[in-house]
Design a protein around this motif. Sequence first.
Motif, PDB file in Angstrom:
ATOM      1  N   MET B   1      12.654 -16.287   3.624  1.00  0.00           N
ATOM      2  CA  MET B   1      11.459 -16.441   4.711  1.00  0.00           C
ATOM      3  C   MET B   1      10.881 -15.246   5.146  1.00  0.00           C
ATOM      4  N   LYS B   2       9.520 -15.253   5.012  1.00  0.00           N
ATOM      5  CA  LYS B   2       8.870 -13.917   4.954  1.00  0.00           C
ATOM      6  C   LYS B   2       7.590 -14.020   6.043  1.00  0.00           C
ATOM      7  N   ILE B   3       7.511 -13.088   7.063  1.00  0.00           N
ATOM      8  CA  ILE B   3       6.200 -13.145   7.794  1.00  0.00           C
ATOM      9  C   ILE B   3       5.276 -11.741   7.406  1.00  0.00           C
ATOM     10  N   LEU B   4       4.137 -11.767   7.205  1.00  0.00           N
ATOM     11  CA  LEU B   4       3.506 -10.788   6.713  1.00  0.00           C
ATOM     12  C   LEU B   4       2.447 -10.716   8.150  1.00  0.00           C
ATOM     13  N   VAL B   5       2.499  -9.418   8.363  1.00  0.00           N
ATOM     14  CA  VAL B   5       1.539  -8.972   9.510  1.00  0.00           C
ATOM     15  C   VAL B   5       0.694  -7.939   9.242  1.00  0.00           C
ATOM     16  N   ALA B   6      -0.546  -8.389   9.225  1.00  0.00           N
ATOM     17  CA  ALA B   6      -1.634  -7.343   8.873  1.00  0.00           C
ATOM     18  C   ALA B   6      -2.078  -6.639   9.963  1.00  0.00           C
ATOM     19  N   VAL B   7      -2.226  -5.414   9.980  1.00  0.00           N
ATOM     20  CA  VAL B   7      -2.476  -4.442  10.873  1.00  0.00           C
ATOM     21  C   VAL B   7      -3.553  -3.433  10.690  1.00  0.00           C
ATOM     22  N   LYS B   8      -4.157  -2.853  11.623  1.00  0.00           N
ATOM     23  CA  LYS B   8      -5.309  -1.926  11.419  1.00  0.00           C
ATOM     24  C   LYS B   8      -4.960  -0.932  12.056  1.00  0.00           C
ATOM     25  N   GLN B   9      -5.341   0.527  11.471  1.00  0.00           N
ATOM     26  CA  GLN B   9      -5.448   1.620  12.231  1.00  0.00           C
ATOM     27  C   GLN B   9      -7.104   1.826  12.829  1.00  0.00           C
ATOM     28  N   VAL B  10      -7.020   1.671  14.026  1.00  0.00           N
ATOM     29  CA  VAL B  10      -8.370   1.857  14.781  1.00  0.00           C
ATOM     30  C   VAL B  10      -8.909   3.211  15.020  1.00  0.00           C
ATOM     31  N   SER B  11     -10.102   3.380  15.222  1.00  0.00           N
ATOM     32  CA  SER B  11     -10.843   4.504  15.469  1.00  0.00           C
ATOM     33  C   SER B  11     -10.969   4.681  16.924  1.00  0.00           C
ATOM     34  N   VAL B  12     -10.485   5.729  17.573  1.00  0.00           N
ATOM     35  CA  VAL B  12     -10.870   5.977  18.912  1.00  0.00           C
ATOM     36  C   VAL B  12     -11.801   6.960  19.042  1.00  0.00           C
ATOM     37  N   LEU B  13     -12.945   6.809  19.582  1.00  0.00           N
ATOM     38  CA  LEU B  13     -14.091   7.722  19.403  1.00  0.00           C
ATOM     39  C   LEU B  13     -13.989   8.996  20.582  1.00  0.00           C
ATOM     40  N   ASP B  14     -14.172  10.218  20.283  1.00  0.00           N
ATOM     41  CA  ASP B  14     -14.099  11.085  21.197  1.00  0.00           C
ATOM     42  C   ASP B  14     -15.107  11.009  22.153  1.00  0.00           C
ATOM     43  N   ASP B  15     -14.983  11.710  23.393  1.00  0.00           N
ATOM     44  CA  ASP B  15     -15.961  11.415  24.462  1.00  0.00           C
ATOM     45  C   ASP B  15     -17.250  11.934  24.003  1.00  0.00           C
ATOM     46  N   GLU B  16     -17.642  13.033  23.216  1.00  0.00           N
ATOM     47  CA  GLU B  16     -18.562  13.542  22.558  1.00  0.00           C
ATOM     48  C   GLU B  16     -18.524  13.163  21.244  1.00  0.00           C
ATOM     49  N   PHE B  17     -19.598  12.762  20.563  1.00  0.00           N
ATOM     50  CA  PHE B  17     -19.503  12.430  19.253  1.00  0.00           C
ATOM     51  C   PHE B  17     -21.002  12.626  18.482  1.00  0.00           C
ATOM     52  N   GLU B  18     -20.923  12.734  17.331  1.00  0.00           N
ATOM     53  CA  GLU B  18     -22.315  13.087  16.432  1.00  0.00           C
ATOM     54  C   GLU B  18     -22.189  11.954  15.398  1.00  0.00           C
ATOM     55  N   MET B  19     -23.429  11.669  14.893  1.00  0.00           N
ATOM     56  CA  MET B  19     -23.473  10.614  13.774  1.00  0.00           C
ATOM     57  C   MET B  19     -23.272  11.501  12.620  1.00  0.00           C
ATOM     58  N   ARG B  20     -23.010  10.427  11.618  1.00  0.00           N
ATOM     59  CA  ARG B  20     -22.938  11.173  10.152  1.00  0.00           C
ATOM     60  C   ARG B  20     -24.418  11.351   9.605  1.00  0.00           C
ATOM     61  N   ASP B  21     -24.569  12.170   8.565  1.00  0.00           N
ATOM     62  CA  ASP B  21     -25.831  12.515   8.303  1.00  0.00           C
ATOM     63  C   ASP B  21     -26.826  11.136   7.945  1.00  0.00           C
ATOM     64  N   ASP B  22     -25.989  10.260   7.269  1.00  0.00           N
ATOM     65  CA  ASP B  22     -26.844   9.151   6.831  1.00  0.00           C
ATOM     66  C   ASP B  22     -27.029   8.213   7.823  1.00  0.00           C
ATOM     67  N   GLY B  23     -26.499   8.410   9.267  1.00  0.00           N
ATOM     68  CA  GLY B  23     -26.876   7.630  10.497  1.00  0.00           C
ATOM     69  C   GLY B  23     -25.997   6.219  10.420  1.00  0.00           C
ATOM     70  N   ARG B  24     -25.284   5.982   9.514  1.00  0.00           N
ATOM     71  CA  ARG B  24     -24.639   4.829   9.539  1.00  0.00           C
ATOM     72  C   ARG B  24     -23.322   4.666  10.163  1.00  0.00           C
ATOM     73  N   ASP B  25     -22.745   5.806  10.517  1.00  0.00           N
ATOM     74  CA  ASP B  25     -21.598   5.907  10.960  1.00  0.00           C
ATOM     75  C   ASP B  25     -21.274   7.213  12.000  1.00  0.00           C
ATOM     76  N   VAL B  26     -20.294   7.243  12.823  1.00  0.00           N
ATOM     77  CA  VAL B  26     -19.992   8.504  13.347  1.00  0.00           C
ATOM     78  C   VAL B  26     -19.168   9.297  12.456  1.00  0.00           C
ATOM     79  N   ASP B  27     -19.636  10.644  12.573  1.00  0.00           N
ATOM     80  CA  ASP B  27     -18.968  11.847  11.751  1.00  0.00           C
ATOM     81  C   ASP B  27     -17.346  11.524  12.041  1.00  0.00           C
ATOM     82  N   GLU B  28     -16.764  11.698  10.931  1.00  0.00           N
ATOM     83  CA  GLU B  28     -15.297  11.385  10.893  1.00  0.00           C
ATOM     84  C   GLU B  28     -14.513  12.593  11.798  1.00  0.00           C
ATOM     85  N   ASP B  29     -15.075  13.652  12.061  1.00  0.00           N
ATOM     86  CA  ASP B  29     -14.358  14.386  12.869  1.00  0.00           C
ATOM     87  C   ASP B  29     -14.227  14.260  14.435  1.00  0.00           C
ATOM     88  N   PHE B  30     -15.090  13.183  14.831  1.00  0.00           N
ATOM     89  CA  PHE B  30     -14.973  12.929  16.311  1.00  0.00           C
ATOM     90  C   PHE B  30     -14.093  11.527  16.452  1.00  0.00           C
TER      91      PHE B  30
END
Lengths: 318, 261
Positions: B1-30
């Motif tokens: 008997m096996k239960i598989l639990v799929a989990v996600k590491q979520v991203s919590v945005l800093d209060d101040e943030f900047e967008m990535r150069d391509d404008g399609r996500d937040v810069d990962e530093d934030f």
Amino acid sequence: MAEILVVAGQRDGVLHPATLEAVAAARTVKTGGDSLAVVIISADPDGLAGALSVEGVDEVITVKAGSNDFQPELVEAVVVALAQAREPSLIATAHSVDAWSFAPSAAVMLGSGFASDVLALKSEGSDLIATRAGYAEKVLVDLEFPGRETTLLTIRTNVFEPAGGSSMPKLTAMDAPACETSLNHLGWKEPADAGGIDIPGSDFILSIGRGVSDEGNVEQFLELADEMGATLGCSRPVADNGWLAKARQVGQSGQLAANCRLYIAMGISGSVQHQWGMKHIENIVAVNTDPEASIFSIARYGIVGDMFEIAEELENHF
Amino acid sequence: MKILVAVKQVSVLDDEFEMRDDGRDVDEDFFEKDLNEFDHFAVEEALLIKEASGGEAEVVIVTVGDDDADDALRTALAKGAERGVRVWDDSLVDADSVTIAKVLAKVVEREDPDMVFTGAQSVDFGHAATGMALAGLLGWPHAAVVSKLDFKPGDENATIHRELEGGLEEIMSVTCPAVLSIQLGINQPRYASLRGIRQARQKPVDELDLSDLGLSAETVKAASRVRRMYAPERGQAEIIEGSVAEQAARLAEIVKELRGA
């Protein structure tokens, strides 16, 4: 000329009101030659066709089911059959709990474009663009669906004004497709008796959230609300911990503060689920120690400070 | 008997943030990263079933994410899950829920679990889609927003409560194996013990890429693509300044004005 399909929802034979919001959303990308069809699955779908005959609806497709029970597999089979037969450019449905069950699975069965909890949509040339929120509502995202003939969207509720007016849609009866169903309805569990607590009817709500920290701290806010003439409300964590009755919970899985004119949110950061129940209120006052809490972006007045200190001082005024 | 639990590491945005150069996500530093709050409840539910059965079940945690996501996986392992699977491939960097579901479907084929749990949604994007998309790909019974579960190893059916709008719950039976998305409040998630945290570092984690699962970037194509990400125009409350007494006095005044008292 494109076809748009809206999937209606019903519970126990009562039309899910957000269905008409999904119709309104779909209408925003409907152009002159397009045809908009709404499909309703229920034990008596003809009985709901009238409520779906709102402005912009060209056709109501009725699927008679053996019961009104929610069967995700049946909804998926209907959506897949209709999508294959009609190749709609857009399939829209309300972002209801039922849709959470059937929409993502229907989308992968179709291999369609997909986005959930959509706040706005528009066409740019032949491209459909859907806007939704991200990173706990701190950003908006415009999504596109390159190479997809069909895109399925679930529409955030309480955003679009429900479609009104009237139309004389064509009525089409569709046979329920054969499908295996693996869920069986056993019963309902009504929310615990509200005990006279009436969040939807209250015009003044004092609401407390995670910031209250401990069950022992709740009593003073019940007293304060009483002195101020407010109904005490709360956010989900307070109800989940059993510190206050579920009937006091404001938000998507709780109550909509439908008649509220003044809402004081203390120690509530303002998650999207909580905002669903109160964002519309004209006068929101937020008290929170975190100046960046998202509640301040929807509040009219804000106090950056400790809810207990403010509460203690407030008692002197009432 | 096996239960598989799929989990996600979520991203919590800093209060101040900047967008990535391509404008399609937040810069990962934030970003700060964390295990999705809903997933704590999904993991707990699997552990409770295991413990109630006298240990007759294995709990396997799966996540799709880069090296950083190992932390989220270990957080779940530290609570008492047996082992983990982490899938990553650079082509997954802009994956959507449908892509993740396609990857998870292959992991389910490989692991052959008796139940799959996910959180009802993630706290960062709230798609509420991965679990049910996974079920659609597998052709498995599925239910979203499960707020109560009665299931023990070997059961052909589980009894669930689906939490609907306004606090109404629907009681249903569902044929197993099934994919269930788990709602907050279904249980009281435990904290990992120090011993659990130490042990988690040693627990086996299979690290797989797309080719290990017989997949390619083309076969896990996303159902949407980000055209643009941007900060919304936000309202800003009029901040009431002053001492606590002054702030409370002004608040009382506002209440009395609006209440016409």
